[in-house]
Design an enzyme around this catalytic site. Structure first.
Site, short mmCIF file in Angstrom:
data_model
loop_
_atom_site.label_atom_id
_atom_site.label_comp_id
_atom_site.label_asym_id
_atom_site.label_seq_id
_atom_site.Cartn_x
_atom_site.Cartn_y
_atom_site.Cartn_z
N GLY A 67 0.80 -1.23 0.00
CA GLY A 67 0.00 0.00 0.00
C GLY A 67 0.83 1.28 0.00
O GLY A 67 0.48 2.24 -0.71
N ARG A 122 -2.15 -19.52 -1.77
CA ARG A 122 -3.11 -18.42 -1.81
C ARG A 122 -4.48 -18.87 -1.31
O ARG A 122 -5.26 -18.06 -0.83
CB ARG A 122 -3.18 -17.84 -3.22
CG ARG A 122 -1.91 -17.08 -3.61
CD ARG A 122 -2.03 -16.55 -5.02
NE ARG A 122 -0.89 -15.72 -5.43
CZ ARG A 122 0.19 -16.18 -6.06
NH1 ARG A 122 0.29 -17.47 -6.34
NH2 ARG A 122 1.15 -15.37 -6.42
N ILE A 128 -6.15 -6.48 -5.43
CA ILE A 128 -4.81 -7.07 -5.36
C ILE A 128 -4.82 -8.20 -4.33
O ILE A 128 -4.02 -9.12 -4.37
CB ILE A 128 -3.79 -5.97 -4.97
CG1 ILE A 128 -3.66 -4.96 -6.12
CG2 ILE A 128 -2.42 -6.56 -4.63
CD1 ILE A 128 -2.90 -3.69 -5.78
N ASN A 158 -5.12 -11.34 -2.27
CA ASN A 158 -5.08 -12.75 -2.68
C ASN A 158 -6.00 -13.63 -1.86
O ASN A 158 -6.29 -13.28 -0.72
CB ASN A 158 -3.64 -13.27 -2.53
CG ASN A 158 -2.86 -13.12 -3.81
OD1 ASN A 158 -3.37 -13.33 -4.89
ND2 ASN A 158 -1.59 -12.75 -3.68
N ASP A 162 2.37 -10.57 -13.00
CA ASP A 162 2.77 -11.72 -13.82
C ASP A 162 3.32 -11.24 -15.17
O ASP A 162 4.28 -11.79 -15.70
CB ASP A 162 1.58 -12.66 -14.04
CG ASP A 162 1.03 -13.18 -12.71
OD1 ASP A 162 1.84 -13.47 -11.81
OD2 ASP A 162 -0.20 -13.25 -12.57
N ARG A 215 6.75 -9.63 -14.61
CA ARG A 215 7.79 -10.66 -14.41
C ARG A 215 8.11 -11.37 -15.73
O ARG A 215 9.29 -11.59 -16.05
CB ARG A 215 7.29 -11.69 -13.39
CG ARG A 215 7.32 -11.16 -11.97
CD ARG A 215 6.55 -12.07 -11.04
NE ARG A 215 6.74 -11.70 -9.65
CZ ARG A 215 5.89 -12.04 -8.68
NH1 ARG A 215 4.80 -12.74 -8.95
NH2 ARG A 215 6.13 -11.69 -7.43
N HIS A 253 -4.15 -16.09 -11.43
CA HIS A 253 -3.03 -15.45 -10.75
C HIS A 253 -2.50 -16.33 -9.62
O HIS A 253 -2.30 -15.88 -8.50
CB HIS A 253 -3.48 -14.08 -10.22
CG HIS A 253 -2.40 -13.36 -9.47
ND1 HIS A 253 -1.21 -13.00 -10.05
CD2 HIS A 253 -2.33 -12.95 -8.19
CE1 HIS A 253 -0.45 -12.40 -9.15
NE2 HIS A 253 -1.10 -12.36 -8.01
P1 NAI Z 1 0.68 -5.99 4.58
O1 NAI Z 1 0.28 -6.78 5.78
O2 NAI Z 1 2.03 -5.38 4.58
O3 NAI Z 1 -0.38 -4.85 4.32
C1 NAI Z 1 -1.74 -5.09 4.33
C2 NAI Z 1 -2.41 -3.86 4.89
O4 NAI Z 1 -3.81 -4.07 4.84
C3 NAI Z 1 -2.02 -3.59 6.35
O5 NAI Z 1 -1.56 -2.26 6.50
C4 NAI Z 1 -3.32 -3.85 7.10
O6 NAI Z 1 -3.46 -3.03 8.25
C5 NAI Z 1 -4.36 -3.52 6.03
N1 NAI Z 1 -5.66 -4.09 6.30
C6 NAI Z 1 -5.97 -5.32 6.78
N2 NAI Z 1 -7.29 -5.44 6.93
C7 NAI Z 1 -7.85 -4.28 6.50
C8 NAI Z 1 -9.18 -3.80 6.41
N3 NAI Z 1 -10.21 -4.55 6.77
N4 NAI Z 1 -9.37 -2.55 5.94
C9 NAI Z 1 -8.33 -1.78 5.58
N5 NAI Z 1 -7.05 -2.18 5.64
C10 NAI Z 1 -6.81 -3.42 6.10
O7 NAI Z 1 0.47 -6.97 3.33
P2 NAI Z 1 0.99 -6.78 1.82
O8 NAI Z 1 2.27 -7.50 1.63
O9 NAI Z 1 0.92 -5.35 1.48
O10 NAI Z 1 -0.11 -7.63 1.01
C11 NAI Z 1 -1.46 -7.20 0.92
C12 NAI Z 1 -2.29 -8.16 0.09
O11 NAI Z 1 -1.81 -8.22 -1.25
C13 NAI Z 1 -2.26 -9.60 0.58
O12 NAI Z 1 -3.55 -10.15 0.46
C14 NAI Z 1 -1.32 -10.30 -0.39
O13 NAI Z 1 -1.56 -11.69 -0.48
C15 NAI Z 1 -1.68 -9.59 -1.67
N6 NAI Z 1 -0.65 -9.68 -2.73
C16 NAI Z 1 -1.11 -9.72 -4.02
C17 NAI Z 1 -0.25 -9.79 -5.07
C18 NAI Z 1 -0.80 -9.80 -6.46
O14 NAI Z 1 -0.02 -9.95 -7.43
N7 NAI Z 1 -2.11 -9.63 -6.70
C19 NAI Z 1 1.22 -9.85 -4.85
C20 NAI Z 1 1.58 -9.74 -3.49
C21 NAI Z 1 0.68 -9.68 -2.47
#
Ligand code: NAI
Length: 348
Positions: free
Chosen positions: A39, A122, A152, A154, A184, A187, A211
Site C-alpha cells: 500500500g 493463496r 490485489i 489474494n 505476472d 515478471r 493469478h
Molecule cells: P501488509 O500486511 O504489509 O499490508 C496489508 C495492509 O492491509 C495492512 O496495513 C493492514 O493493516 C491492512 N488491512 C488489513 N485489513 C484491513 C481492512 N479490513 N481494511 C483496511 N485495511 C486493512 O500486506 P501486503 O504485503 O501489502 O499484502 C497485501 C495483500 O496483497 C495480501 O492479500 C497479499 O496476499 C496480496 N498480494 C497480491 C499480489 C498480487 O499480485 N495480486 C502480490 C503480493 C501480495
C-alpha cells in the site's frame, strides 16, 4: 459532449486529440491497505500520476504505520494531488465509516489483507482475505458504485469472483471489478528481457488464465521477442513466472511477500485505468468476468476506456505447448473460481 464531437470530426481530430491527451484528468483514488507493504509504495506511485488530484490512504488503526502518517508524508511530494489518510478500527464496518473516504472515488485499489507466509498457498488466505475484501467492496457499492475496484488481495482467482457476485446482486456492473494480475506480465517481460538481451521496450508478453501457480499462463509465442526463445527453454521460463511470487516469499523469510514489484505493477494497472477514464485507450492483462473461455472469470488482454473495462479480448493464437497448458489449467482455475462463488453464497 462537445469534445467528443470535435474528436470525431475529421476536420479537427488531430489537433483535439493532441489537446485531449495533453490534458491530465482529475481523478480521486483510494488505496485500501494504503499503509501496508504494498500500500505505501502503491500510494506513492499513484500520488505521482498526473491524472490523480485526490488520493486517500485508507488503513486500520492497528496498521504498522498510521494511514494519516503515510498521507502526511506523501502530501509533501510536489505533485498536484491532495493526500488524506483515514484509519478505522478492525471491527468497524467500512459501510458505516468510510463514506468521506470513498465517496467520489473513480478508482479504489485494494492491497488490504494478510500476505502469504512460507508454506501457505493463496487458498489458505481465502476466508480471511475475502472477509476483508467484502467489507471494502460493500462500502464501494454504497459510496462509489461507478468506481473501478482493482483487487490485489489474494487469492485473486477466488476473491474476484466472490466480490463480482456480491456486486451483481446489488445490480451493479461486474465489469467494474478488476483482478490485478499485472505482476505476472511484469515478471514475464523481465525474464524474457534477461534471457534474450532484447530491449525492455520491445518485450510484451500477455499472461492469461489466473493469478496462482499453474493458472498463470504466459503466452511467449505472442511476443515478437518471446517467440525467438528455443522451445526447450519455454517450460522452465514458464515455471519461473509461476513461481516468482513464492521465490520472493521465501527470500523475505516470513516477513512479507512481493510488495515493491507488486506496487509497481498495481500502479501500472491503476494508471491504465485512469488513462482510460481520461479518454485514452489502454490495454493491459487483467482477471475479469469473461466469456472468452468456458470459465466465467479469466485473465486476458483487456482494453480500458471511459467506462472502465471496455473490451475483454479473445486469447489469440496459442502454440501446442500453450494449448496443452491451457487445457491443464482450466480445471484448476475452475475449482478456485468455485471456491469464490461458494464464499459468496455462504456469506450472502
Ligand atoms: P501488509 O500486511 O504489509 O499490508 C496489508 C495492509 O492491509 C495492512 O496495513 C493492514 O493493516 C491492512 N488491512 C488489513 N485489513 C484491513 C481492512 N479490513 N481494511 C483496511 N485495511 C486493512 O500486506 P501486503 O504485503 O501489502 O499484502 C497485501 C495483500 O496483497 C495480501 O492479500 C497479499 O496476499 C496480496 N498480494 C497480491 C499480489 C498480487 O499480485 N495480486 C502480490 C503480493 C501480495
Amino acid at each position: 459532449c462537445l469534445l467528443d464531437l470535435l474528436v470525431s470530426s475529421r476536420f479537427a481530430s488531430r489537433f483535439v486529440r493532441q489537446f485531449c491527451t495533453a490534458m491530465a484528468g482529475n481523478f480521486k483514488v483510494c488505496v485500501v491497505g494504503g499503509a501496508g507493504g504494498i500500500g505505501q509504495p502503491l500510494s506513492m506511485l499513484m500520488a505521482m500520476d498526473p491524472n490523480v488530484s485526490e488520493l486517500c490512504v485508507y488503513d486500520l488503526t492497528m496498521a504498522m504505520v498510521p494511514a494519516e502518517g503515510v498521507a502526511a508524508d506523501l502530501s509533501h511530494l510536489n505533485m498536484k494531488c491532495k493526500v488524506k489518510g483515514y484509519a478505522f478500527d478492525k471491527d468497524d464496518k467500512a459501510i458505516d465509516k468510510a463514506g468521506d473516504c470513498l465517496t467520489g472515488c473513480h478508482l479504489v485499489l485494494v492491497p488490504a489483507g494478510v500476505p502469504r507466509k512460507p508454506g501457505q498457498d493463496r487458498k489458505d488466505l481465502l476466508n480471511i482475505n475475502a472477509g476483508i475484501a467484502k467489507n471494502i467492496v460493500e462500502a464501494c457499492a454504497k459510496f462509489c458504485p461507478e468506481a473501478v475496484v482493482g483487487l490485489i488481495v489474494n487469492p485473486v482467482n477466488s476473491v474476484v469472483p466472490a466480490m463480482c457476485e456480491m456486486w451483481k446482486k446489488k445490480g451493479l456492473n461486474p465489469a467494474k471489478i478488476v483482478g490485478i494480475t499485472t505482476l505476472d506480465v511484469v515478471r514475464a517481460d523481465k525474464f524474457v528481457h534477461e534471457m534474450t538481451g532484447a530491449p525492455m521496450s520491445d518485450v510484451s508478453v500477455p499472461v492469461i488464465g489466473g493469478h496462482a501457480g499453474t493458472t498463470i499462463l504466459p503466452l511467449f509465442s505472442q511476443c515478437q521477442v518471446g517467440m525467438t526463445i528455443p522451445a526447450d527453454k519455454i517450460p522452465d521460463l514458464d515455471k519461473k513466472v509461476q513461481d516468482a511470487g513464492t521465490v520472493v516469499v521465501a527470500a523475505k523469510n516470513g516477513k512479507g511477500s512481493a510488495t515493491l514489484s507488486m506496487a509497481y505493477a498495481g500502479a501500472r494497472l491503476g494508471k491504465a485505468v485512469l488513462a482510460g477514464l481520461n479518454g485514452e485507450v489502454v490495454t493491459e492483462c487483467a482477471y475479469v468476468e469473461s466469456k472468452i473461455t468456458d470459465l466465467p472469470y479469466f485473465a486476458s488482454k483487456v482494453t480500458f476506456g471511459k467506462q472502465g473495462v471496455e473490451t475483454v479480448h479473445p486469447l489469440g493464437d496459442l502454440n501446442d505447448y500453450e494449448q496443452g497448458r491451457l487445457k491443464a489449467l482450466l480445471p484448476v482455475l475452475k475449482e478456485e473460481i468455485e471456491a469464490g462463488l461458494d464464499y459468496a453464497k455462504e456469506n450472502d
